[in-house]
Design a protein around this motif. Sequence first.
Motif, short mmCIF file in Angstrom:
data_model
loop_
_atom_site.label_atom_id
_atom_site.label_comp_id
_atom_site.label_asym_id
_atom_site.label_seq_id
_atom_site.Cartn_x
_atom_site.Cartn_y
_atom_site.Cartn_z
N UNK A 15 -5.89 -0.01 6.77
CA UNK A 15 -4.91 -0.12 5.70
C UNK A 15 -5.64 -0.35 4.39
N UNK A 16 -5.10 0.19 3.30
CA UNK A 16 -5.64 -0.03 1.97
C UNK A 16 -4.53 -0.52 1.06
N UNK B 64 0.55 -4.55 3.75
CA UNK B 64 -0.10 -4.95 2.50
C UNK B 64 0.72 -6.07 1.87
N UNK B 65 0.03 -7.13 1.45
CA UNK B 65 0.68 -8.26 0.78
C UNK B 65 0.15 -8.37 -0.64
N UNK B 66 1.04 -8.70 -1.56
CA UNK B 66 0.64 -8.84 -2.97
C UNK B 66 1.35 -10.06 -3.55
N UNK B 67 0.58 -10.94 -4.19
CA UNK B 67 1.12 -12.16 -4.79
C UNK B 67 0.62 -12.28 -6.22
N UNK B 68 1.53 -12.54 -7.15
CA UNK B 68 1.12 -12.86 -8.52
C UNK B 68 1.45 -14.31 -8.81
N UNK B 69 0.65 -14.89 -9.66
CA UNK B 69 0.88 -16.26 -10.14
C UNK B 69 0.64 -16.24 -11.64
N UNK B 70 1.67 -16.60 -12.39
CA UNK B 70 1.54 -16.54 -13.84
C UNK B 70 1.22 -15.14 -14.33
N UNK B 71 1.78 -14.15 -13.65
CA UNK B 71 1.60 -12.73 -13.99
C UNK B 71 0.19 -12.21 -13.70
N UNK C 115 1.22 5.02 5.26
CA UNK C 115 1.02 4.33 6.52
C UNK C 115 1.77 5.04 7.64
N UNK C 116 1.20 5.01 8.81
CA UNK C 116 1.88 5.45 10.02
C UNK C 116 2.75 4.29 10.51
N UNK D 21 -4.89 -5.91 2.17
CA UNK D 21 -4.50 -4.92 3.18
C UNK D 21 -4.81 -5.48 4.57
N UNK D 22 -3.89 -5.26 5.50
CA UNK D 22 -4.00 -5.85 6.83
C UNK D 22 -3.88 -4.78 7.90
N UNK D 23 -4.79 -4.77 8.84
CA UNK D 23 -4.68 -3.88 9.99
C UNK D 23 -4.97 -2.44 9.65
N UNK D 24 -4.25 -1.56 10.35
CA UNK D 24 -4.52 -0.13 10.26
C UNK D 24 -3.42 0.62 9.50
N UNK D 25 -3.85 1.56 8.67
CA UNK D 25 -2.92 2.56 8.13
C UNK D 25 -2.57 3.56 9.21
#
Length: 368
Positions: free
Chosen positions: A90-91, A64-71, A235-236, A78-82
């Motif tokens: 994946x969630x 999982x990737x998370x990006x903030x810009x200016x808060x 995640x596994x 979510x990428x691929x499989x959990x």
Amino acid sequence: MPQFTDSLFTFFLAGCVLIAGCDSEANRSSSLPANADLDDVRAVAIADIHQTLDQLETDGLYGVARLTYGDTVIIHQALGFRDREARAPMEVTTGFDIGSITKVMTAATVLKLEEQGQLWLSDPISRFFPDAPYPLREATVAQLIEHRAGLPEYLGDDYERVTKEQALDRLFEVDLQFEPGSDEAYSNAGYTLLAAIVEEVSGQPFEQTLREAVLLPATPRIGYRLAEWESGDLAVGYVQNQNQGTPLDKPWLDDGPSWTLRGNGGLLATTEDVAHWFDAMFEGQILDPDALNKFKALFTASGPYGIRVGEAGGDDATGFNAQHEAWPEVGITWTFITSRASYPAEENWPDVQDSITRLLEVASRTSP
């Protein structure tokens, strides 16, 4: 014990390294021309990150990737499989083992106890454990935080069932690598000892103090047992394409992981939890100003975009790897956690680094 990178990449402890590299593009000023269309630059940078993540997922990355810009959260993907075998995707709410980012939270707990007058960073270990042998007994709390106490990297395998008493026996029997304070060597064992000191000072289990002191002001979902994670929420992990199960499938003790891992790794969290925790820290919600300044001295550096924090940790025994990069003064954070050893989050930092540098430049030009 084979490890990919059970490490804490911080400016204070590691200098010029992968995450907090002194030659990092995200640590230098961008070369955007003065008349650049900043809206266009921002849009292209975000599109490039999306494209990179899509390609990583195609290649086989789970995370999982998370990006903030200016808060504002602009990417939470979510990428691929959990769980690949169950074909469970994946969630963004999936939890992971966040590796050595745990150490930052342990250190924050110690700083909170100092803020409350319950200990001092200058205290020797002998204050808490009078029977500790020389010269370890003369090492200070600060030296444990800074990996300067001489303790070895490991006390044993992360999932060997070792109690606190057994861990202390091992700690007090090891031959130090050097006289405390005379050198520096990365030590998970030192953070195990910090967790034990927290218990001695607070009179309650380490996780309870950790939770009350520094986790609950940000989120209730970071933890070992007390956060009440269930295996199906996690995640596994995958190593060499083999299912390693979730962290809760490992042989933990009743109250949490082995004391070979306690305090130095193994906390469970989502990307959002990790990002919220660092946000709360730099917004002054966890430590008072003096303690926060000490935290910043340990875990941040200054650059062209203000304060920067760079943390990562994980290992190839479970497949989990976590990375958090943040520039709080311009509101940009990048949190990436993966669960497949072939595609660790921190090794994919160069793939998005240039795009995030562009966002930093745009944010620095447009912020008040």
